[in-house]
Write a protein that holds these residues in place. Structure first.
Motif, short mmCIF file in Angstrom:
data_model
loop_
_atom_site.label_atom_id
_atom_site.label_comp_id
_atom_site.label_asym_id
_atom_site.label_seq_id
_atom_site.Cartn_x
_atom_site.Cartn_y
_atom_site.Cartn_z
N LEU A 347 35.82 35.89 30.00
CA LEU A 347 36.40 37.23 30.02
C LEU A 347 35.32 38.30 30.03
N MET A 348 34.31 38.13 29.18
CA MET A 348 33.22 39.10 29.13
C MET A 348 32.49 39.18 30.46
N LEU A 349 32.29 38.02 31.10
CA LEU A 349 31.62 38.02 32.40
C LEU A 349 32.47 38.73 33.45
N SER A 350 33.79 38.48 33.41
CA SER A 350 34.68 39.13 34.37
C SER A 350 34.70 40.65 34.17
N GLN A 353 31.51 42.19 35.50
CA GLN A 353 31.49 42.28 36.96
C GLN A 353 32.40 43.39 37.45
N MET A 354 33.55 43.57 36.78
CA MET A 354 34.46 44.64 37.19
C MET A 354 33.83 46.01 36.96
N GLN A 355 33.12 46.17 35.84
CA GLN A 355 32.46 47.43 35.56
C GLN A 355 31.36 47.71 36.57
N SER A 356 30.59 46.69 36.95
CA SER A 356 29.50 46.90 37.91
C SER A 356 30.02 47.25 39.29
#
Length: 477
Positions: A347-350, A353-356
Motif C-alpha cells: 500500500l505504501m509503495l502504491s 507511486q500515485m503521489q509521484s
C-alpha cells in the motif's frame, strides 16, 4: 538374535604359557563349541527342523539354540580371518556356507532369498566377534611364541595366516580404528548383563514365566477351561530394565538406575492417565530422553527395524499433541503478521507511486478496518511524554468521525514520527498516545488486533487520522 559370538575362543591354558607381570590375568570363559552330535549324525538321518523368520532372521523351534551355535562354528571354521571385513569375503564362499547350513538343518523358509540374507548376516556378525576375541585374547598377548602354537592347533589356522592376522592387528592404522571403537563403546553408560541369547531369550523366559503363572492361577481357581488365553507381550521398557538388573537386584550402573527410576515414574503416570504414549514416543524413549536410532529398536533384539516394530510413521506421529497445537498456533500468528506487513508495504509503495505521478489518493474511510493495522504488543508510552525517536510532542484531543466529530480521549501527538512499531504511517496519519479516556466504548479510527476501542488504548501508541487530532487550545472542554 544376539550379536555376540556363540563360540568365543577359550583363554590360554594355565600351564606352558607364561605372561609378563604387567599383563592382567585372562578371564576364564566357556570353551569353544563343536556340536559333535551334528558332526556324527548318520548319513541320511533326518535334519533338525528350524523355522527362520525371513524378515527378522530369528530362529524358532526346539533346535533354535543349536542352530545359533552352529552359525558361530561355521563363522569360525569356514571363513578366513585374514579378510579385512565381511564384504571382502567372496560371494562363492558365502554360497558354500549357505549350502553347508542347509545340509545340517531343515529350514522350510530357505527358498525365500531374505532368509539366506539374514542368516548370512548373522554368520558375518559371529565372524567379526570371533576376530575380536582372537585379537583381545591372543593376538595382543604378551607371550607371543607360546600363543602361536596354541591358537594354530586349537582353531586349525595355519601359521602363515595367523602371522598375517597378528601383523594386521599391530598396524598403526588398525590401532586407530580400535581406539575409535573403544571410545564409542565407552559412551554406553548402561551396559546389559544378558547372555548370548540376548533379548530374544529374555523375552522367551519372561513369557514362559507368565504362562506358568496363569496356569497356576487357573489350577488354584479350579477352572475347567482347557484353553488359557496367551499372556500379553512383554513391554520393551520392562525388558530394558531386566536386562540391566544384576542378580543382587542392583542396576549395572548409575546411569541405568536413573533411567530405571524414570521408567517407574512414567509407569505410574501412565496408570493415572497423565502420560500417554504417542507413536514412537513411549515410556522407554521418554525415560532415556533420546529418539530411536534409524537402524534398530532398543530392547527388542537384532533384525527388527523401527517400521516393523512401530509401523509406518505419519508426518505427525512423533509429535506430542500439545506441542503440535502450540506449533500450529505459532505458525498462524507468524503467517498473519507476515501478510499484514506485506500488505502495508505494498500500500505504501502504491501511494508513493500515485503521489509521484500526481494522482489523487483514495479518501480515508470513516472507520479503519481496511486501513493498515499496527500491532501494539509490548508498546508503552515514555512517562516524560517525549517520543523516543524525535523528542517532539504536544497535548492533543483525539476525535472520532461523527457529525459533528466527537472527543473520545486526550493524549499526545508526535508529529516528527513517520513510523509506528517499524511500520510506516500513511500520509494522513500521525502517531499518538492515549493519556486520558473520555469514552471507553468509542471505536478506534485505526484499530489493531489488540486495541479496538478507546478503553483498551490507555498509555498505548496508535496511528490516528490527522484531521481527527486537535491541539488542546483548539477545542473547549
Amino acid at each position: 538374535m544376539a550379536t555376540q559370538s556363540n563360540s568365543p575362543p577359550p583363554p590360554p591354558p594355565s600351564t606352558g604359557v607364561t605372561s609378563h607381570s604387567s599383563s592382567p590375568p585372562l578371564k576364564r570363559t566357556r570353551k569353544a563349541s563343536r556340536l559333535r552330535l551334528l558332526a556324527t549324525r548318520p548319513v541320511g538321518a533326518e535334519r533338525p527342523l528350524v523355522h527362520v523368520d525371513p524378515v527378522t532372521g530369528k530362529a524358532d523351534g526346539p533346535h533354535s539354540k543349536k542352530f545359533r551355535t552352529y552359525l558361530g562354528i561355521v563363522a569360525r571354521d569356514k571363513v578366513d580371518v585374514t579378510y579385512e571385513n565381511w564384504k571382502h569375503v567372496p560371494i562363492t564362499q558365502k554360497d558354500l556356507i549357505w549350502e553347508d547350513i542347509q545340509a545340517e538343518f531343515d529350514i522350510p523358509e530357505a527358498s525365500d532369498l531374505r532368509t539366506k540374507k539374514k542368516i548370512l548376516q548373522t554368520v558375518g556378525e559371529r565372524w567379526r566377534q570371533f576376530k575380536s576375541d582372537l585379537t583381545s585374547k591372543w593376538a595382543l598377548a604378551a607371550d607371543k611364541d607360546s600363543v602361536d602354537d596354541t591358537v594354530c592347533k586349537m582353531y586349525g589356522i595355519s601359521k602363515e595366516k595367523w602371522t598375517q592376522f597378528c601383523q594386521s592387528r599391530r598396524d598403526p592404522s588398525w590401532e586407530n580404528v580400535r581406539k575409535k571403537a573403544q571410545a564409542v563403546q565407552k559412551q554406553n553408560t548402561a551396559p546389559h548383563v544378558m547372555s548370548r541369547g540376548g533379548y530374544e531369550y529374555l523375552e522367551k523366559k519372561l513369557m514362559d514365566e507368565k504362562r506358568k503363572k496363569k496356569l497356576e492361577e487357573a489350577t488354584q481357581s479350579g477352572s475347567t477351561d482347557t484353553v488359557i488365553d496367551p499372556p500379553s507381550p512383554i513391554k520393551r521398557h520392562v525388558k530394558w530394565k531386566l536386562a540391566r538388573t544384576k542378580k543382587t537386584g542392583d542396576m549395572t550402573s548409575e546411569a541405568a538406575k536413573e533411567i530405571a527410576d524414570k521408567i517407574d515414574a512414567l509407569e505410574e503416570q501412565a496408570s493415572q492417565g497423565s502420560f500417554v504414549t504417542h507413536g514412537r514416543h513411549d515410556i522407554l524413549t521418554a525415560a532415556i530422553g533420546r529418539p530411536e536410532h534409524p537402524g534398530r529398536v532398543r530392547a527388542v533384539g537384532a533384525g527388527i527395524t523401527i517400521k516393523q516394530y512401530f509401523g509406518s510413521a505419519s508426518r505427525t506421529s512423533s509429535i506430542a499433541p500439545e506441542y503440535l497445537q502450540q506449533l500450529t498456533q505459532q505458525i498462524k500468528d507468524q503467517l498473519e503478521d507476515s501478510i499484514t506487513e506485506k500488505i502495508t508495504r505494498r500500500l505504501m509503495l502504491s501511494f508513493s507511486q500515485m503521489q509521484s505521478q500526481g494522482l489523487a489518493l483514495p479518501p480515508e474511510p470513516d472507520v479503519g478496518p481496511s486501513a493498515a493495522r499496527v500491532s501494539t504488543k509490548e508498546s508503552c508510552v515514555d512517562p516524560s511524554g517525549n517520543d523516543l525517536d524525535t523528542g517532539d510532542s504536544y497535548k492533543c484531543g483525539l476525535y472520532i468521525e461523527e457529525y459533528p466529530s466527537r472527543l473520545v480521549a486526550l493524549g499526545r501527538v508526535y508529529e516528527g514520527s513517520t513510523t509506528i512499531h517499524n511500520i510506516p504511517l500513511l500520509h494522513d496519519q500521525v502517531k499518538v498516545s492515549v493519556e486520558e479516556i473520555r469514552d471507553v466504548d468509542a471505536p478506534i479510527p485505526v484499530p489493531t488486533k489488540e486495541v479496538k476501542v478507546v478503553g483498551q488504548a490507555l498509555n498505548t501508541f496508535l496511528a490516528w487520522p490527522t484531521h481527527l487530532v486537535k491541539r488542546l487550545s483548539e477545542h473547549v472542554f
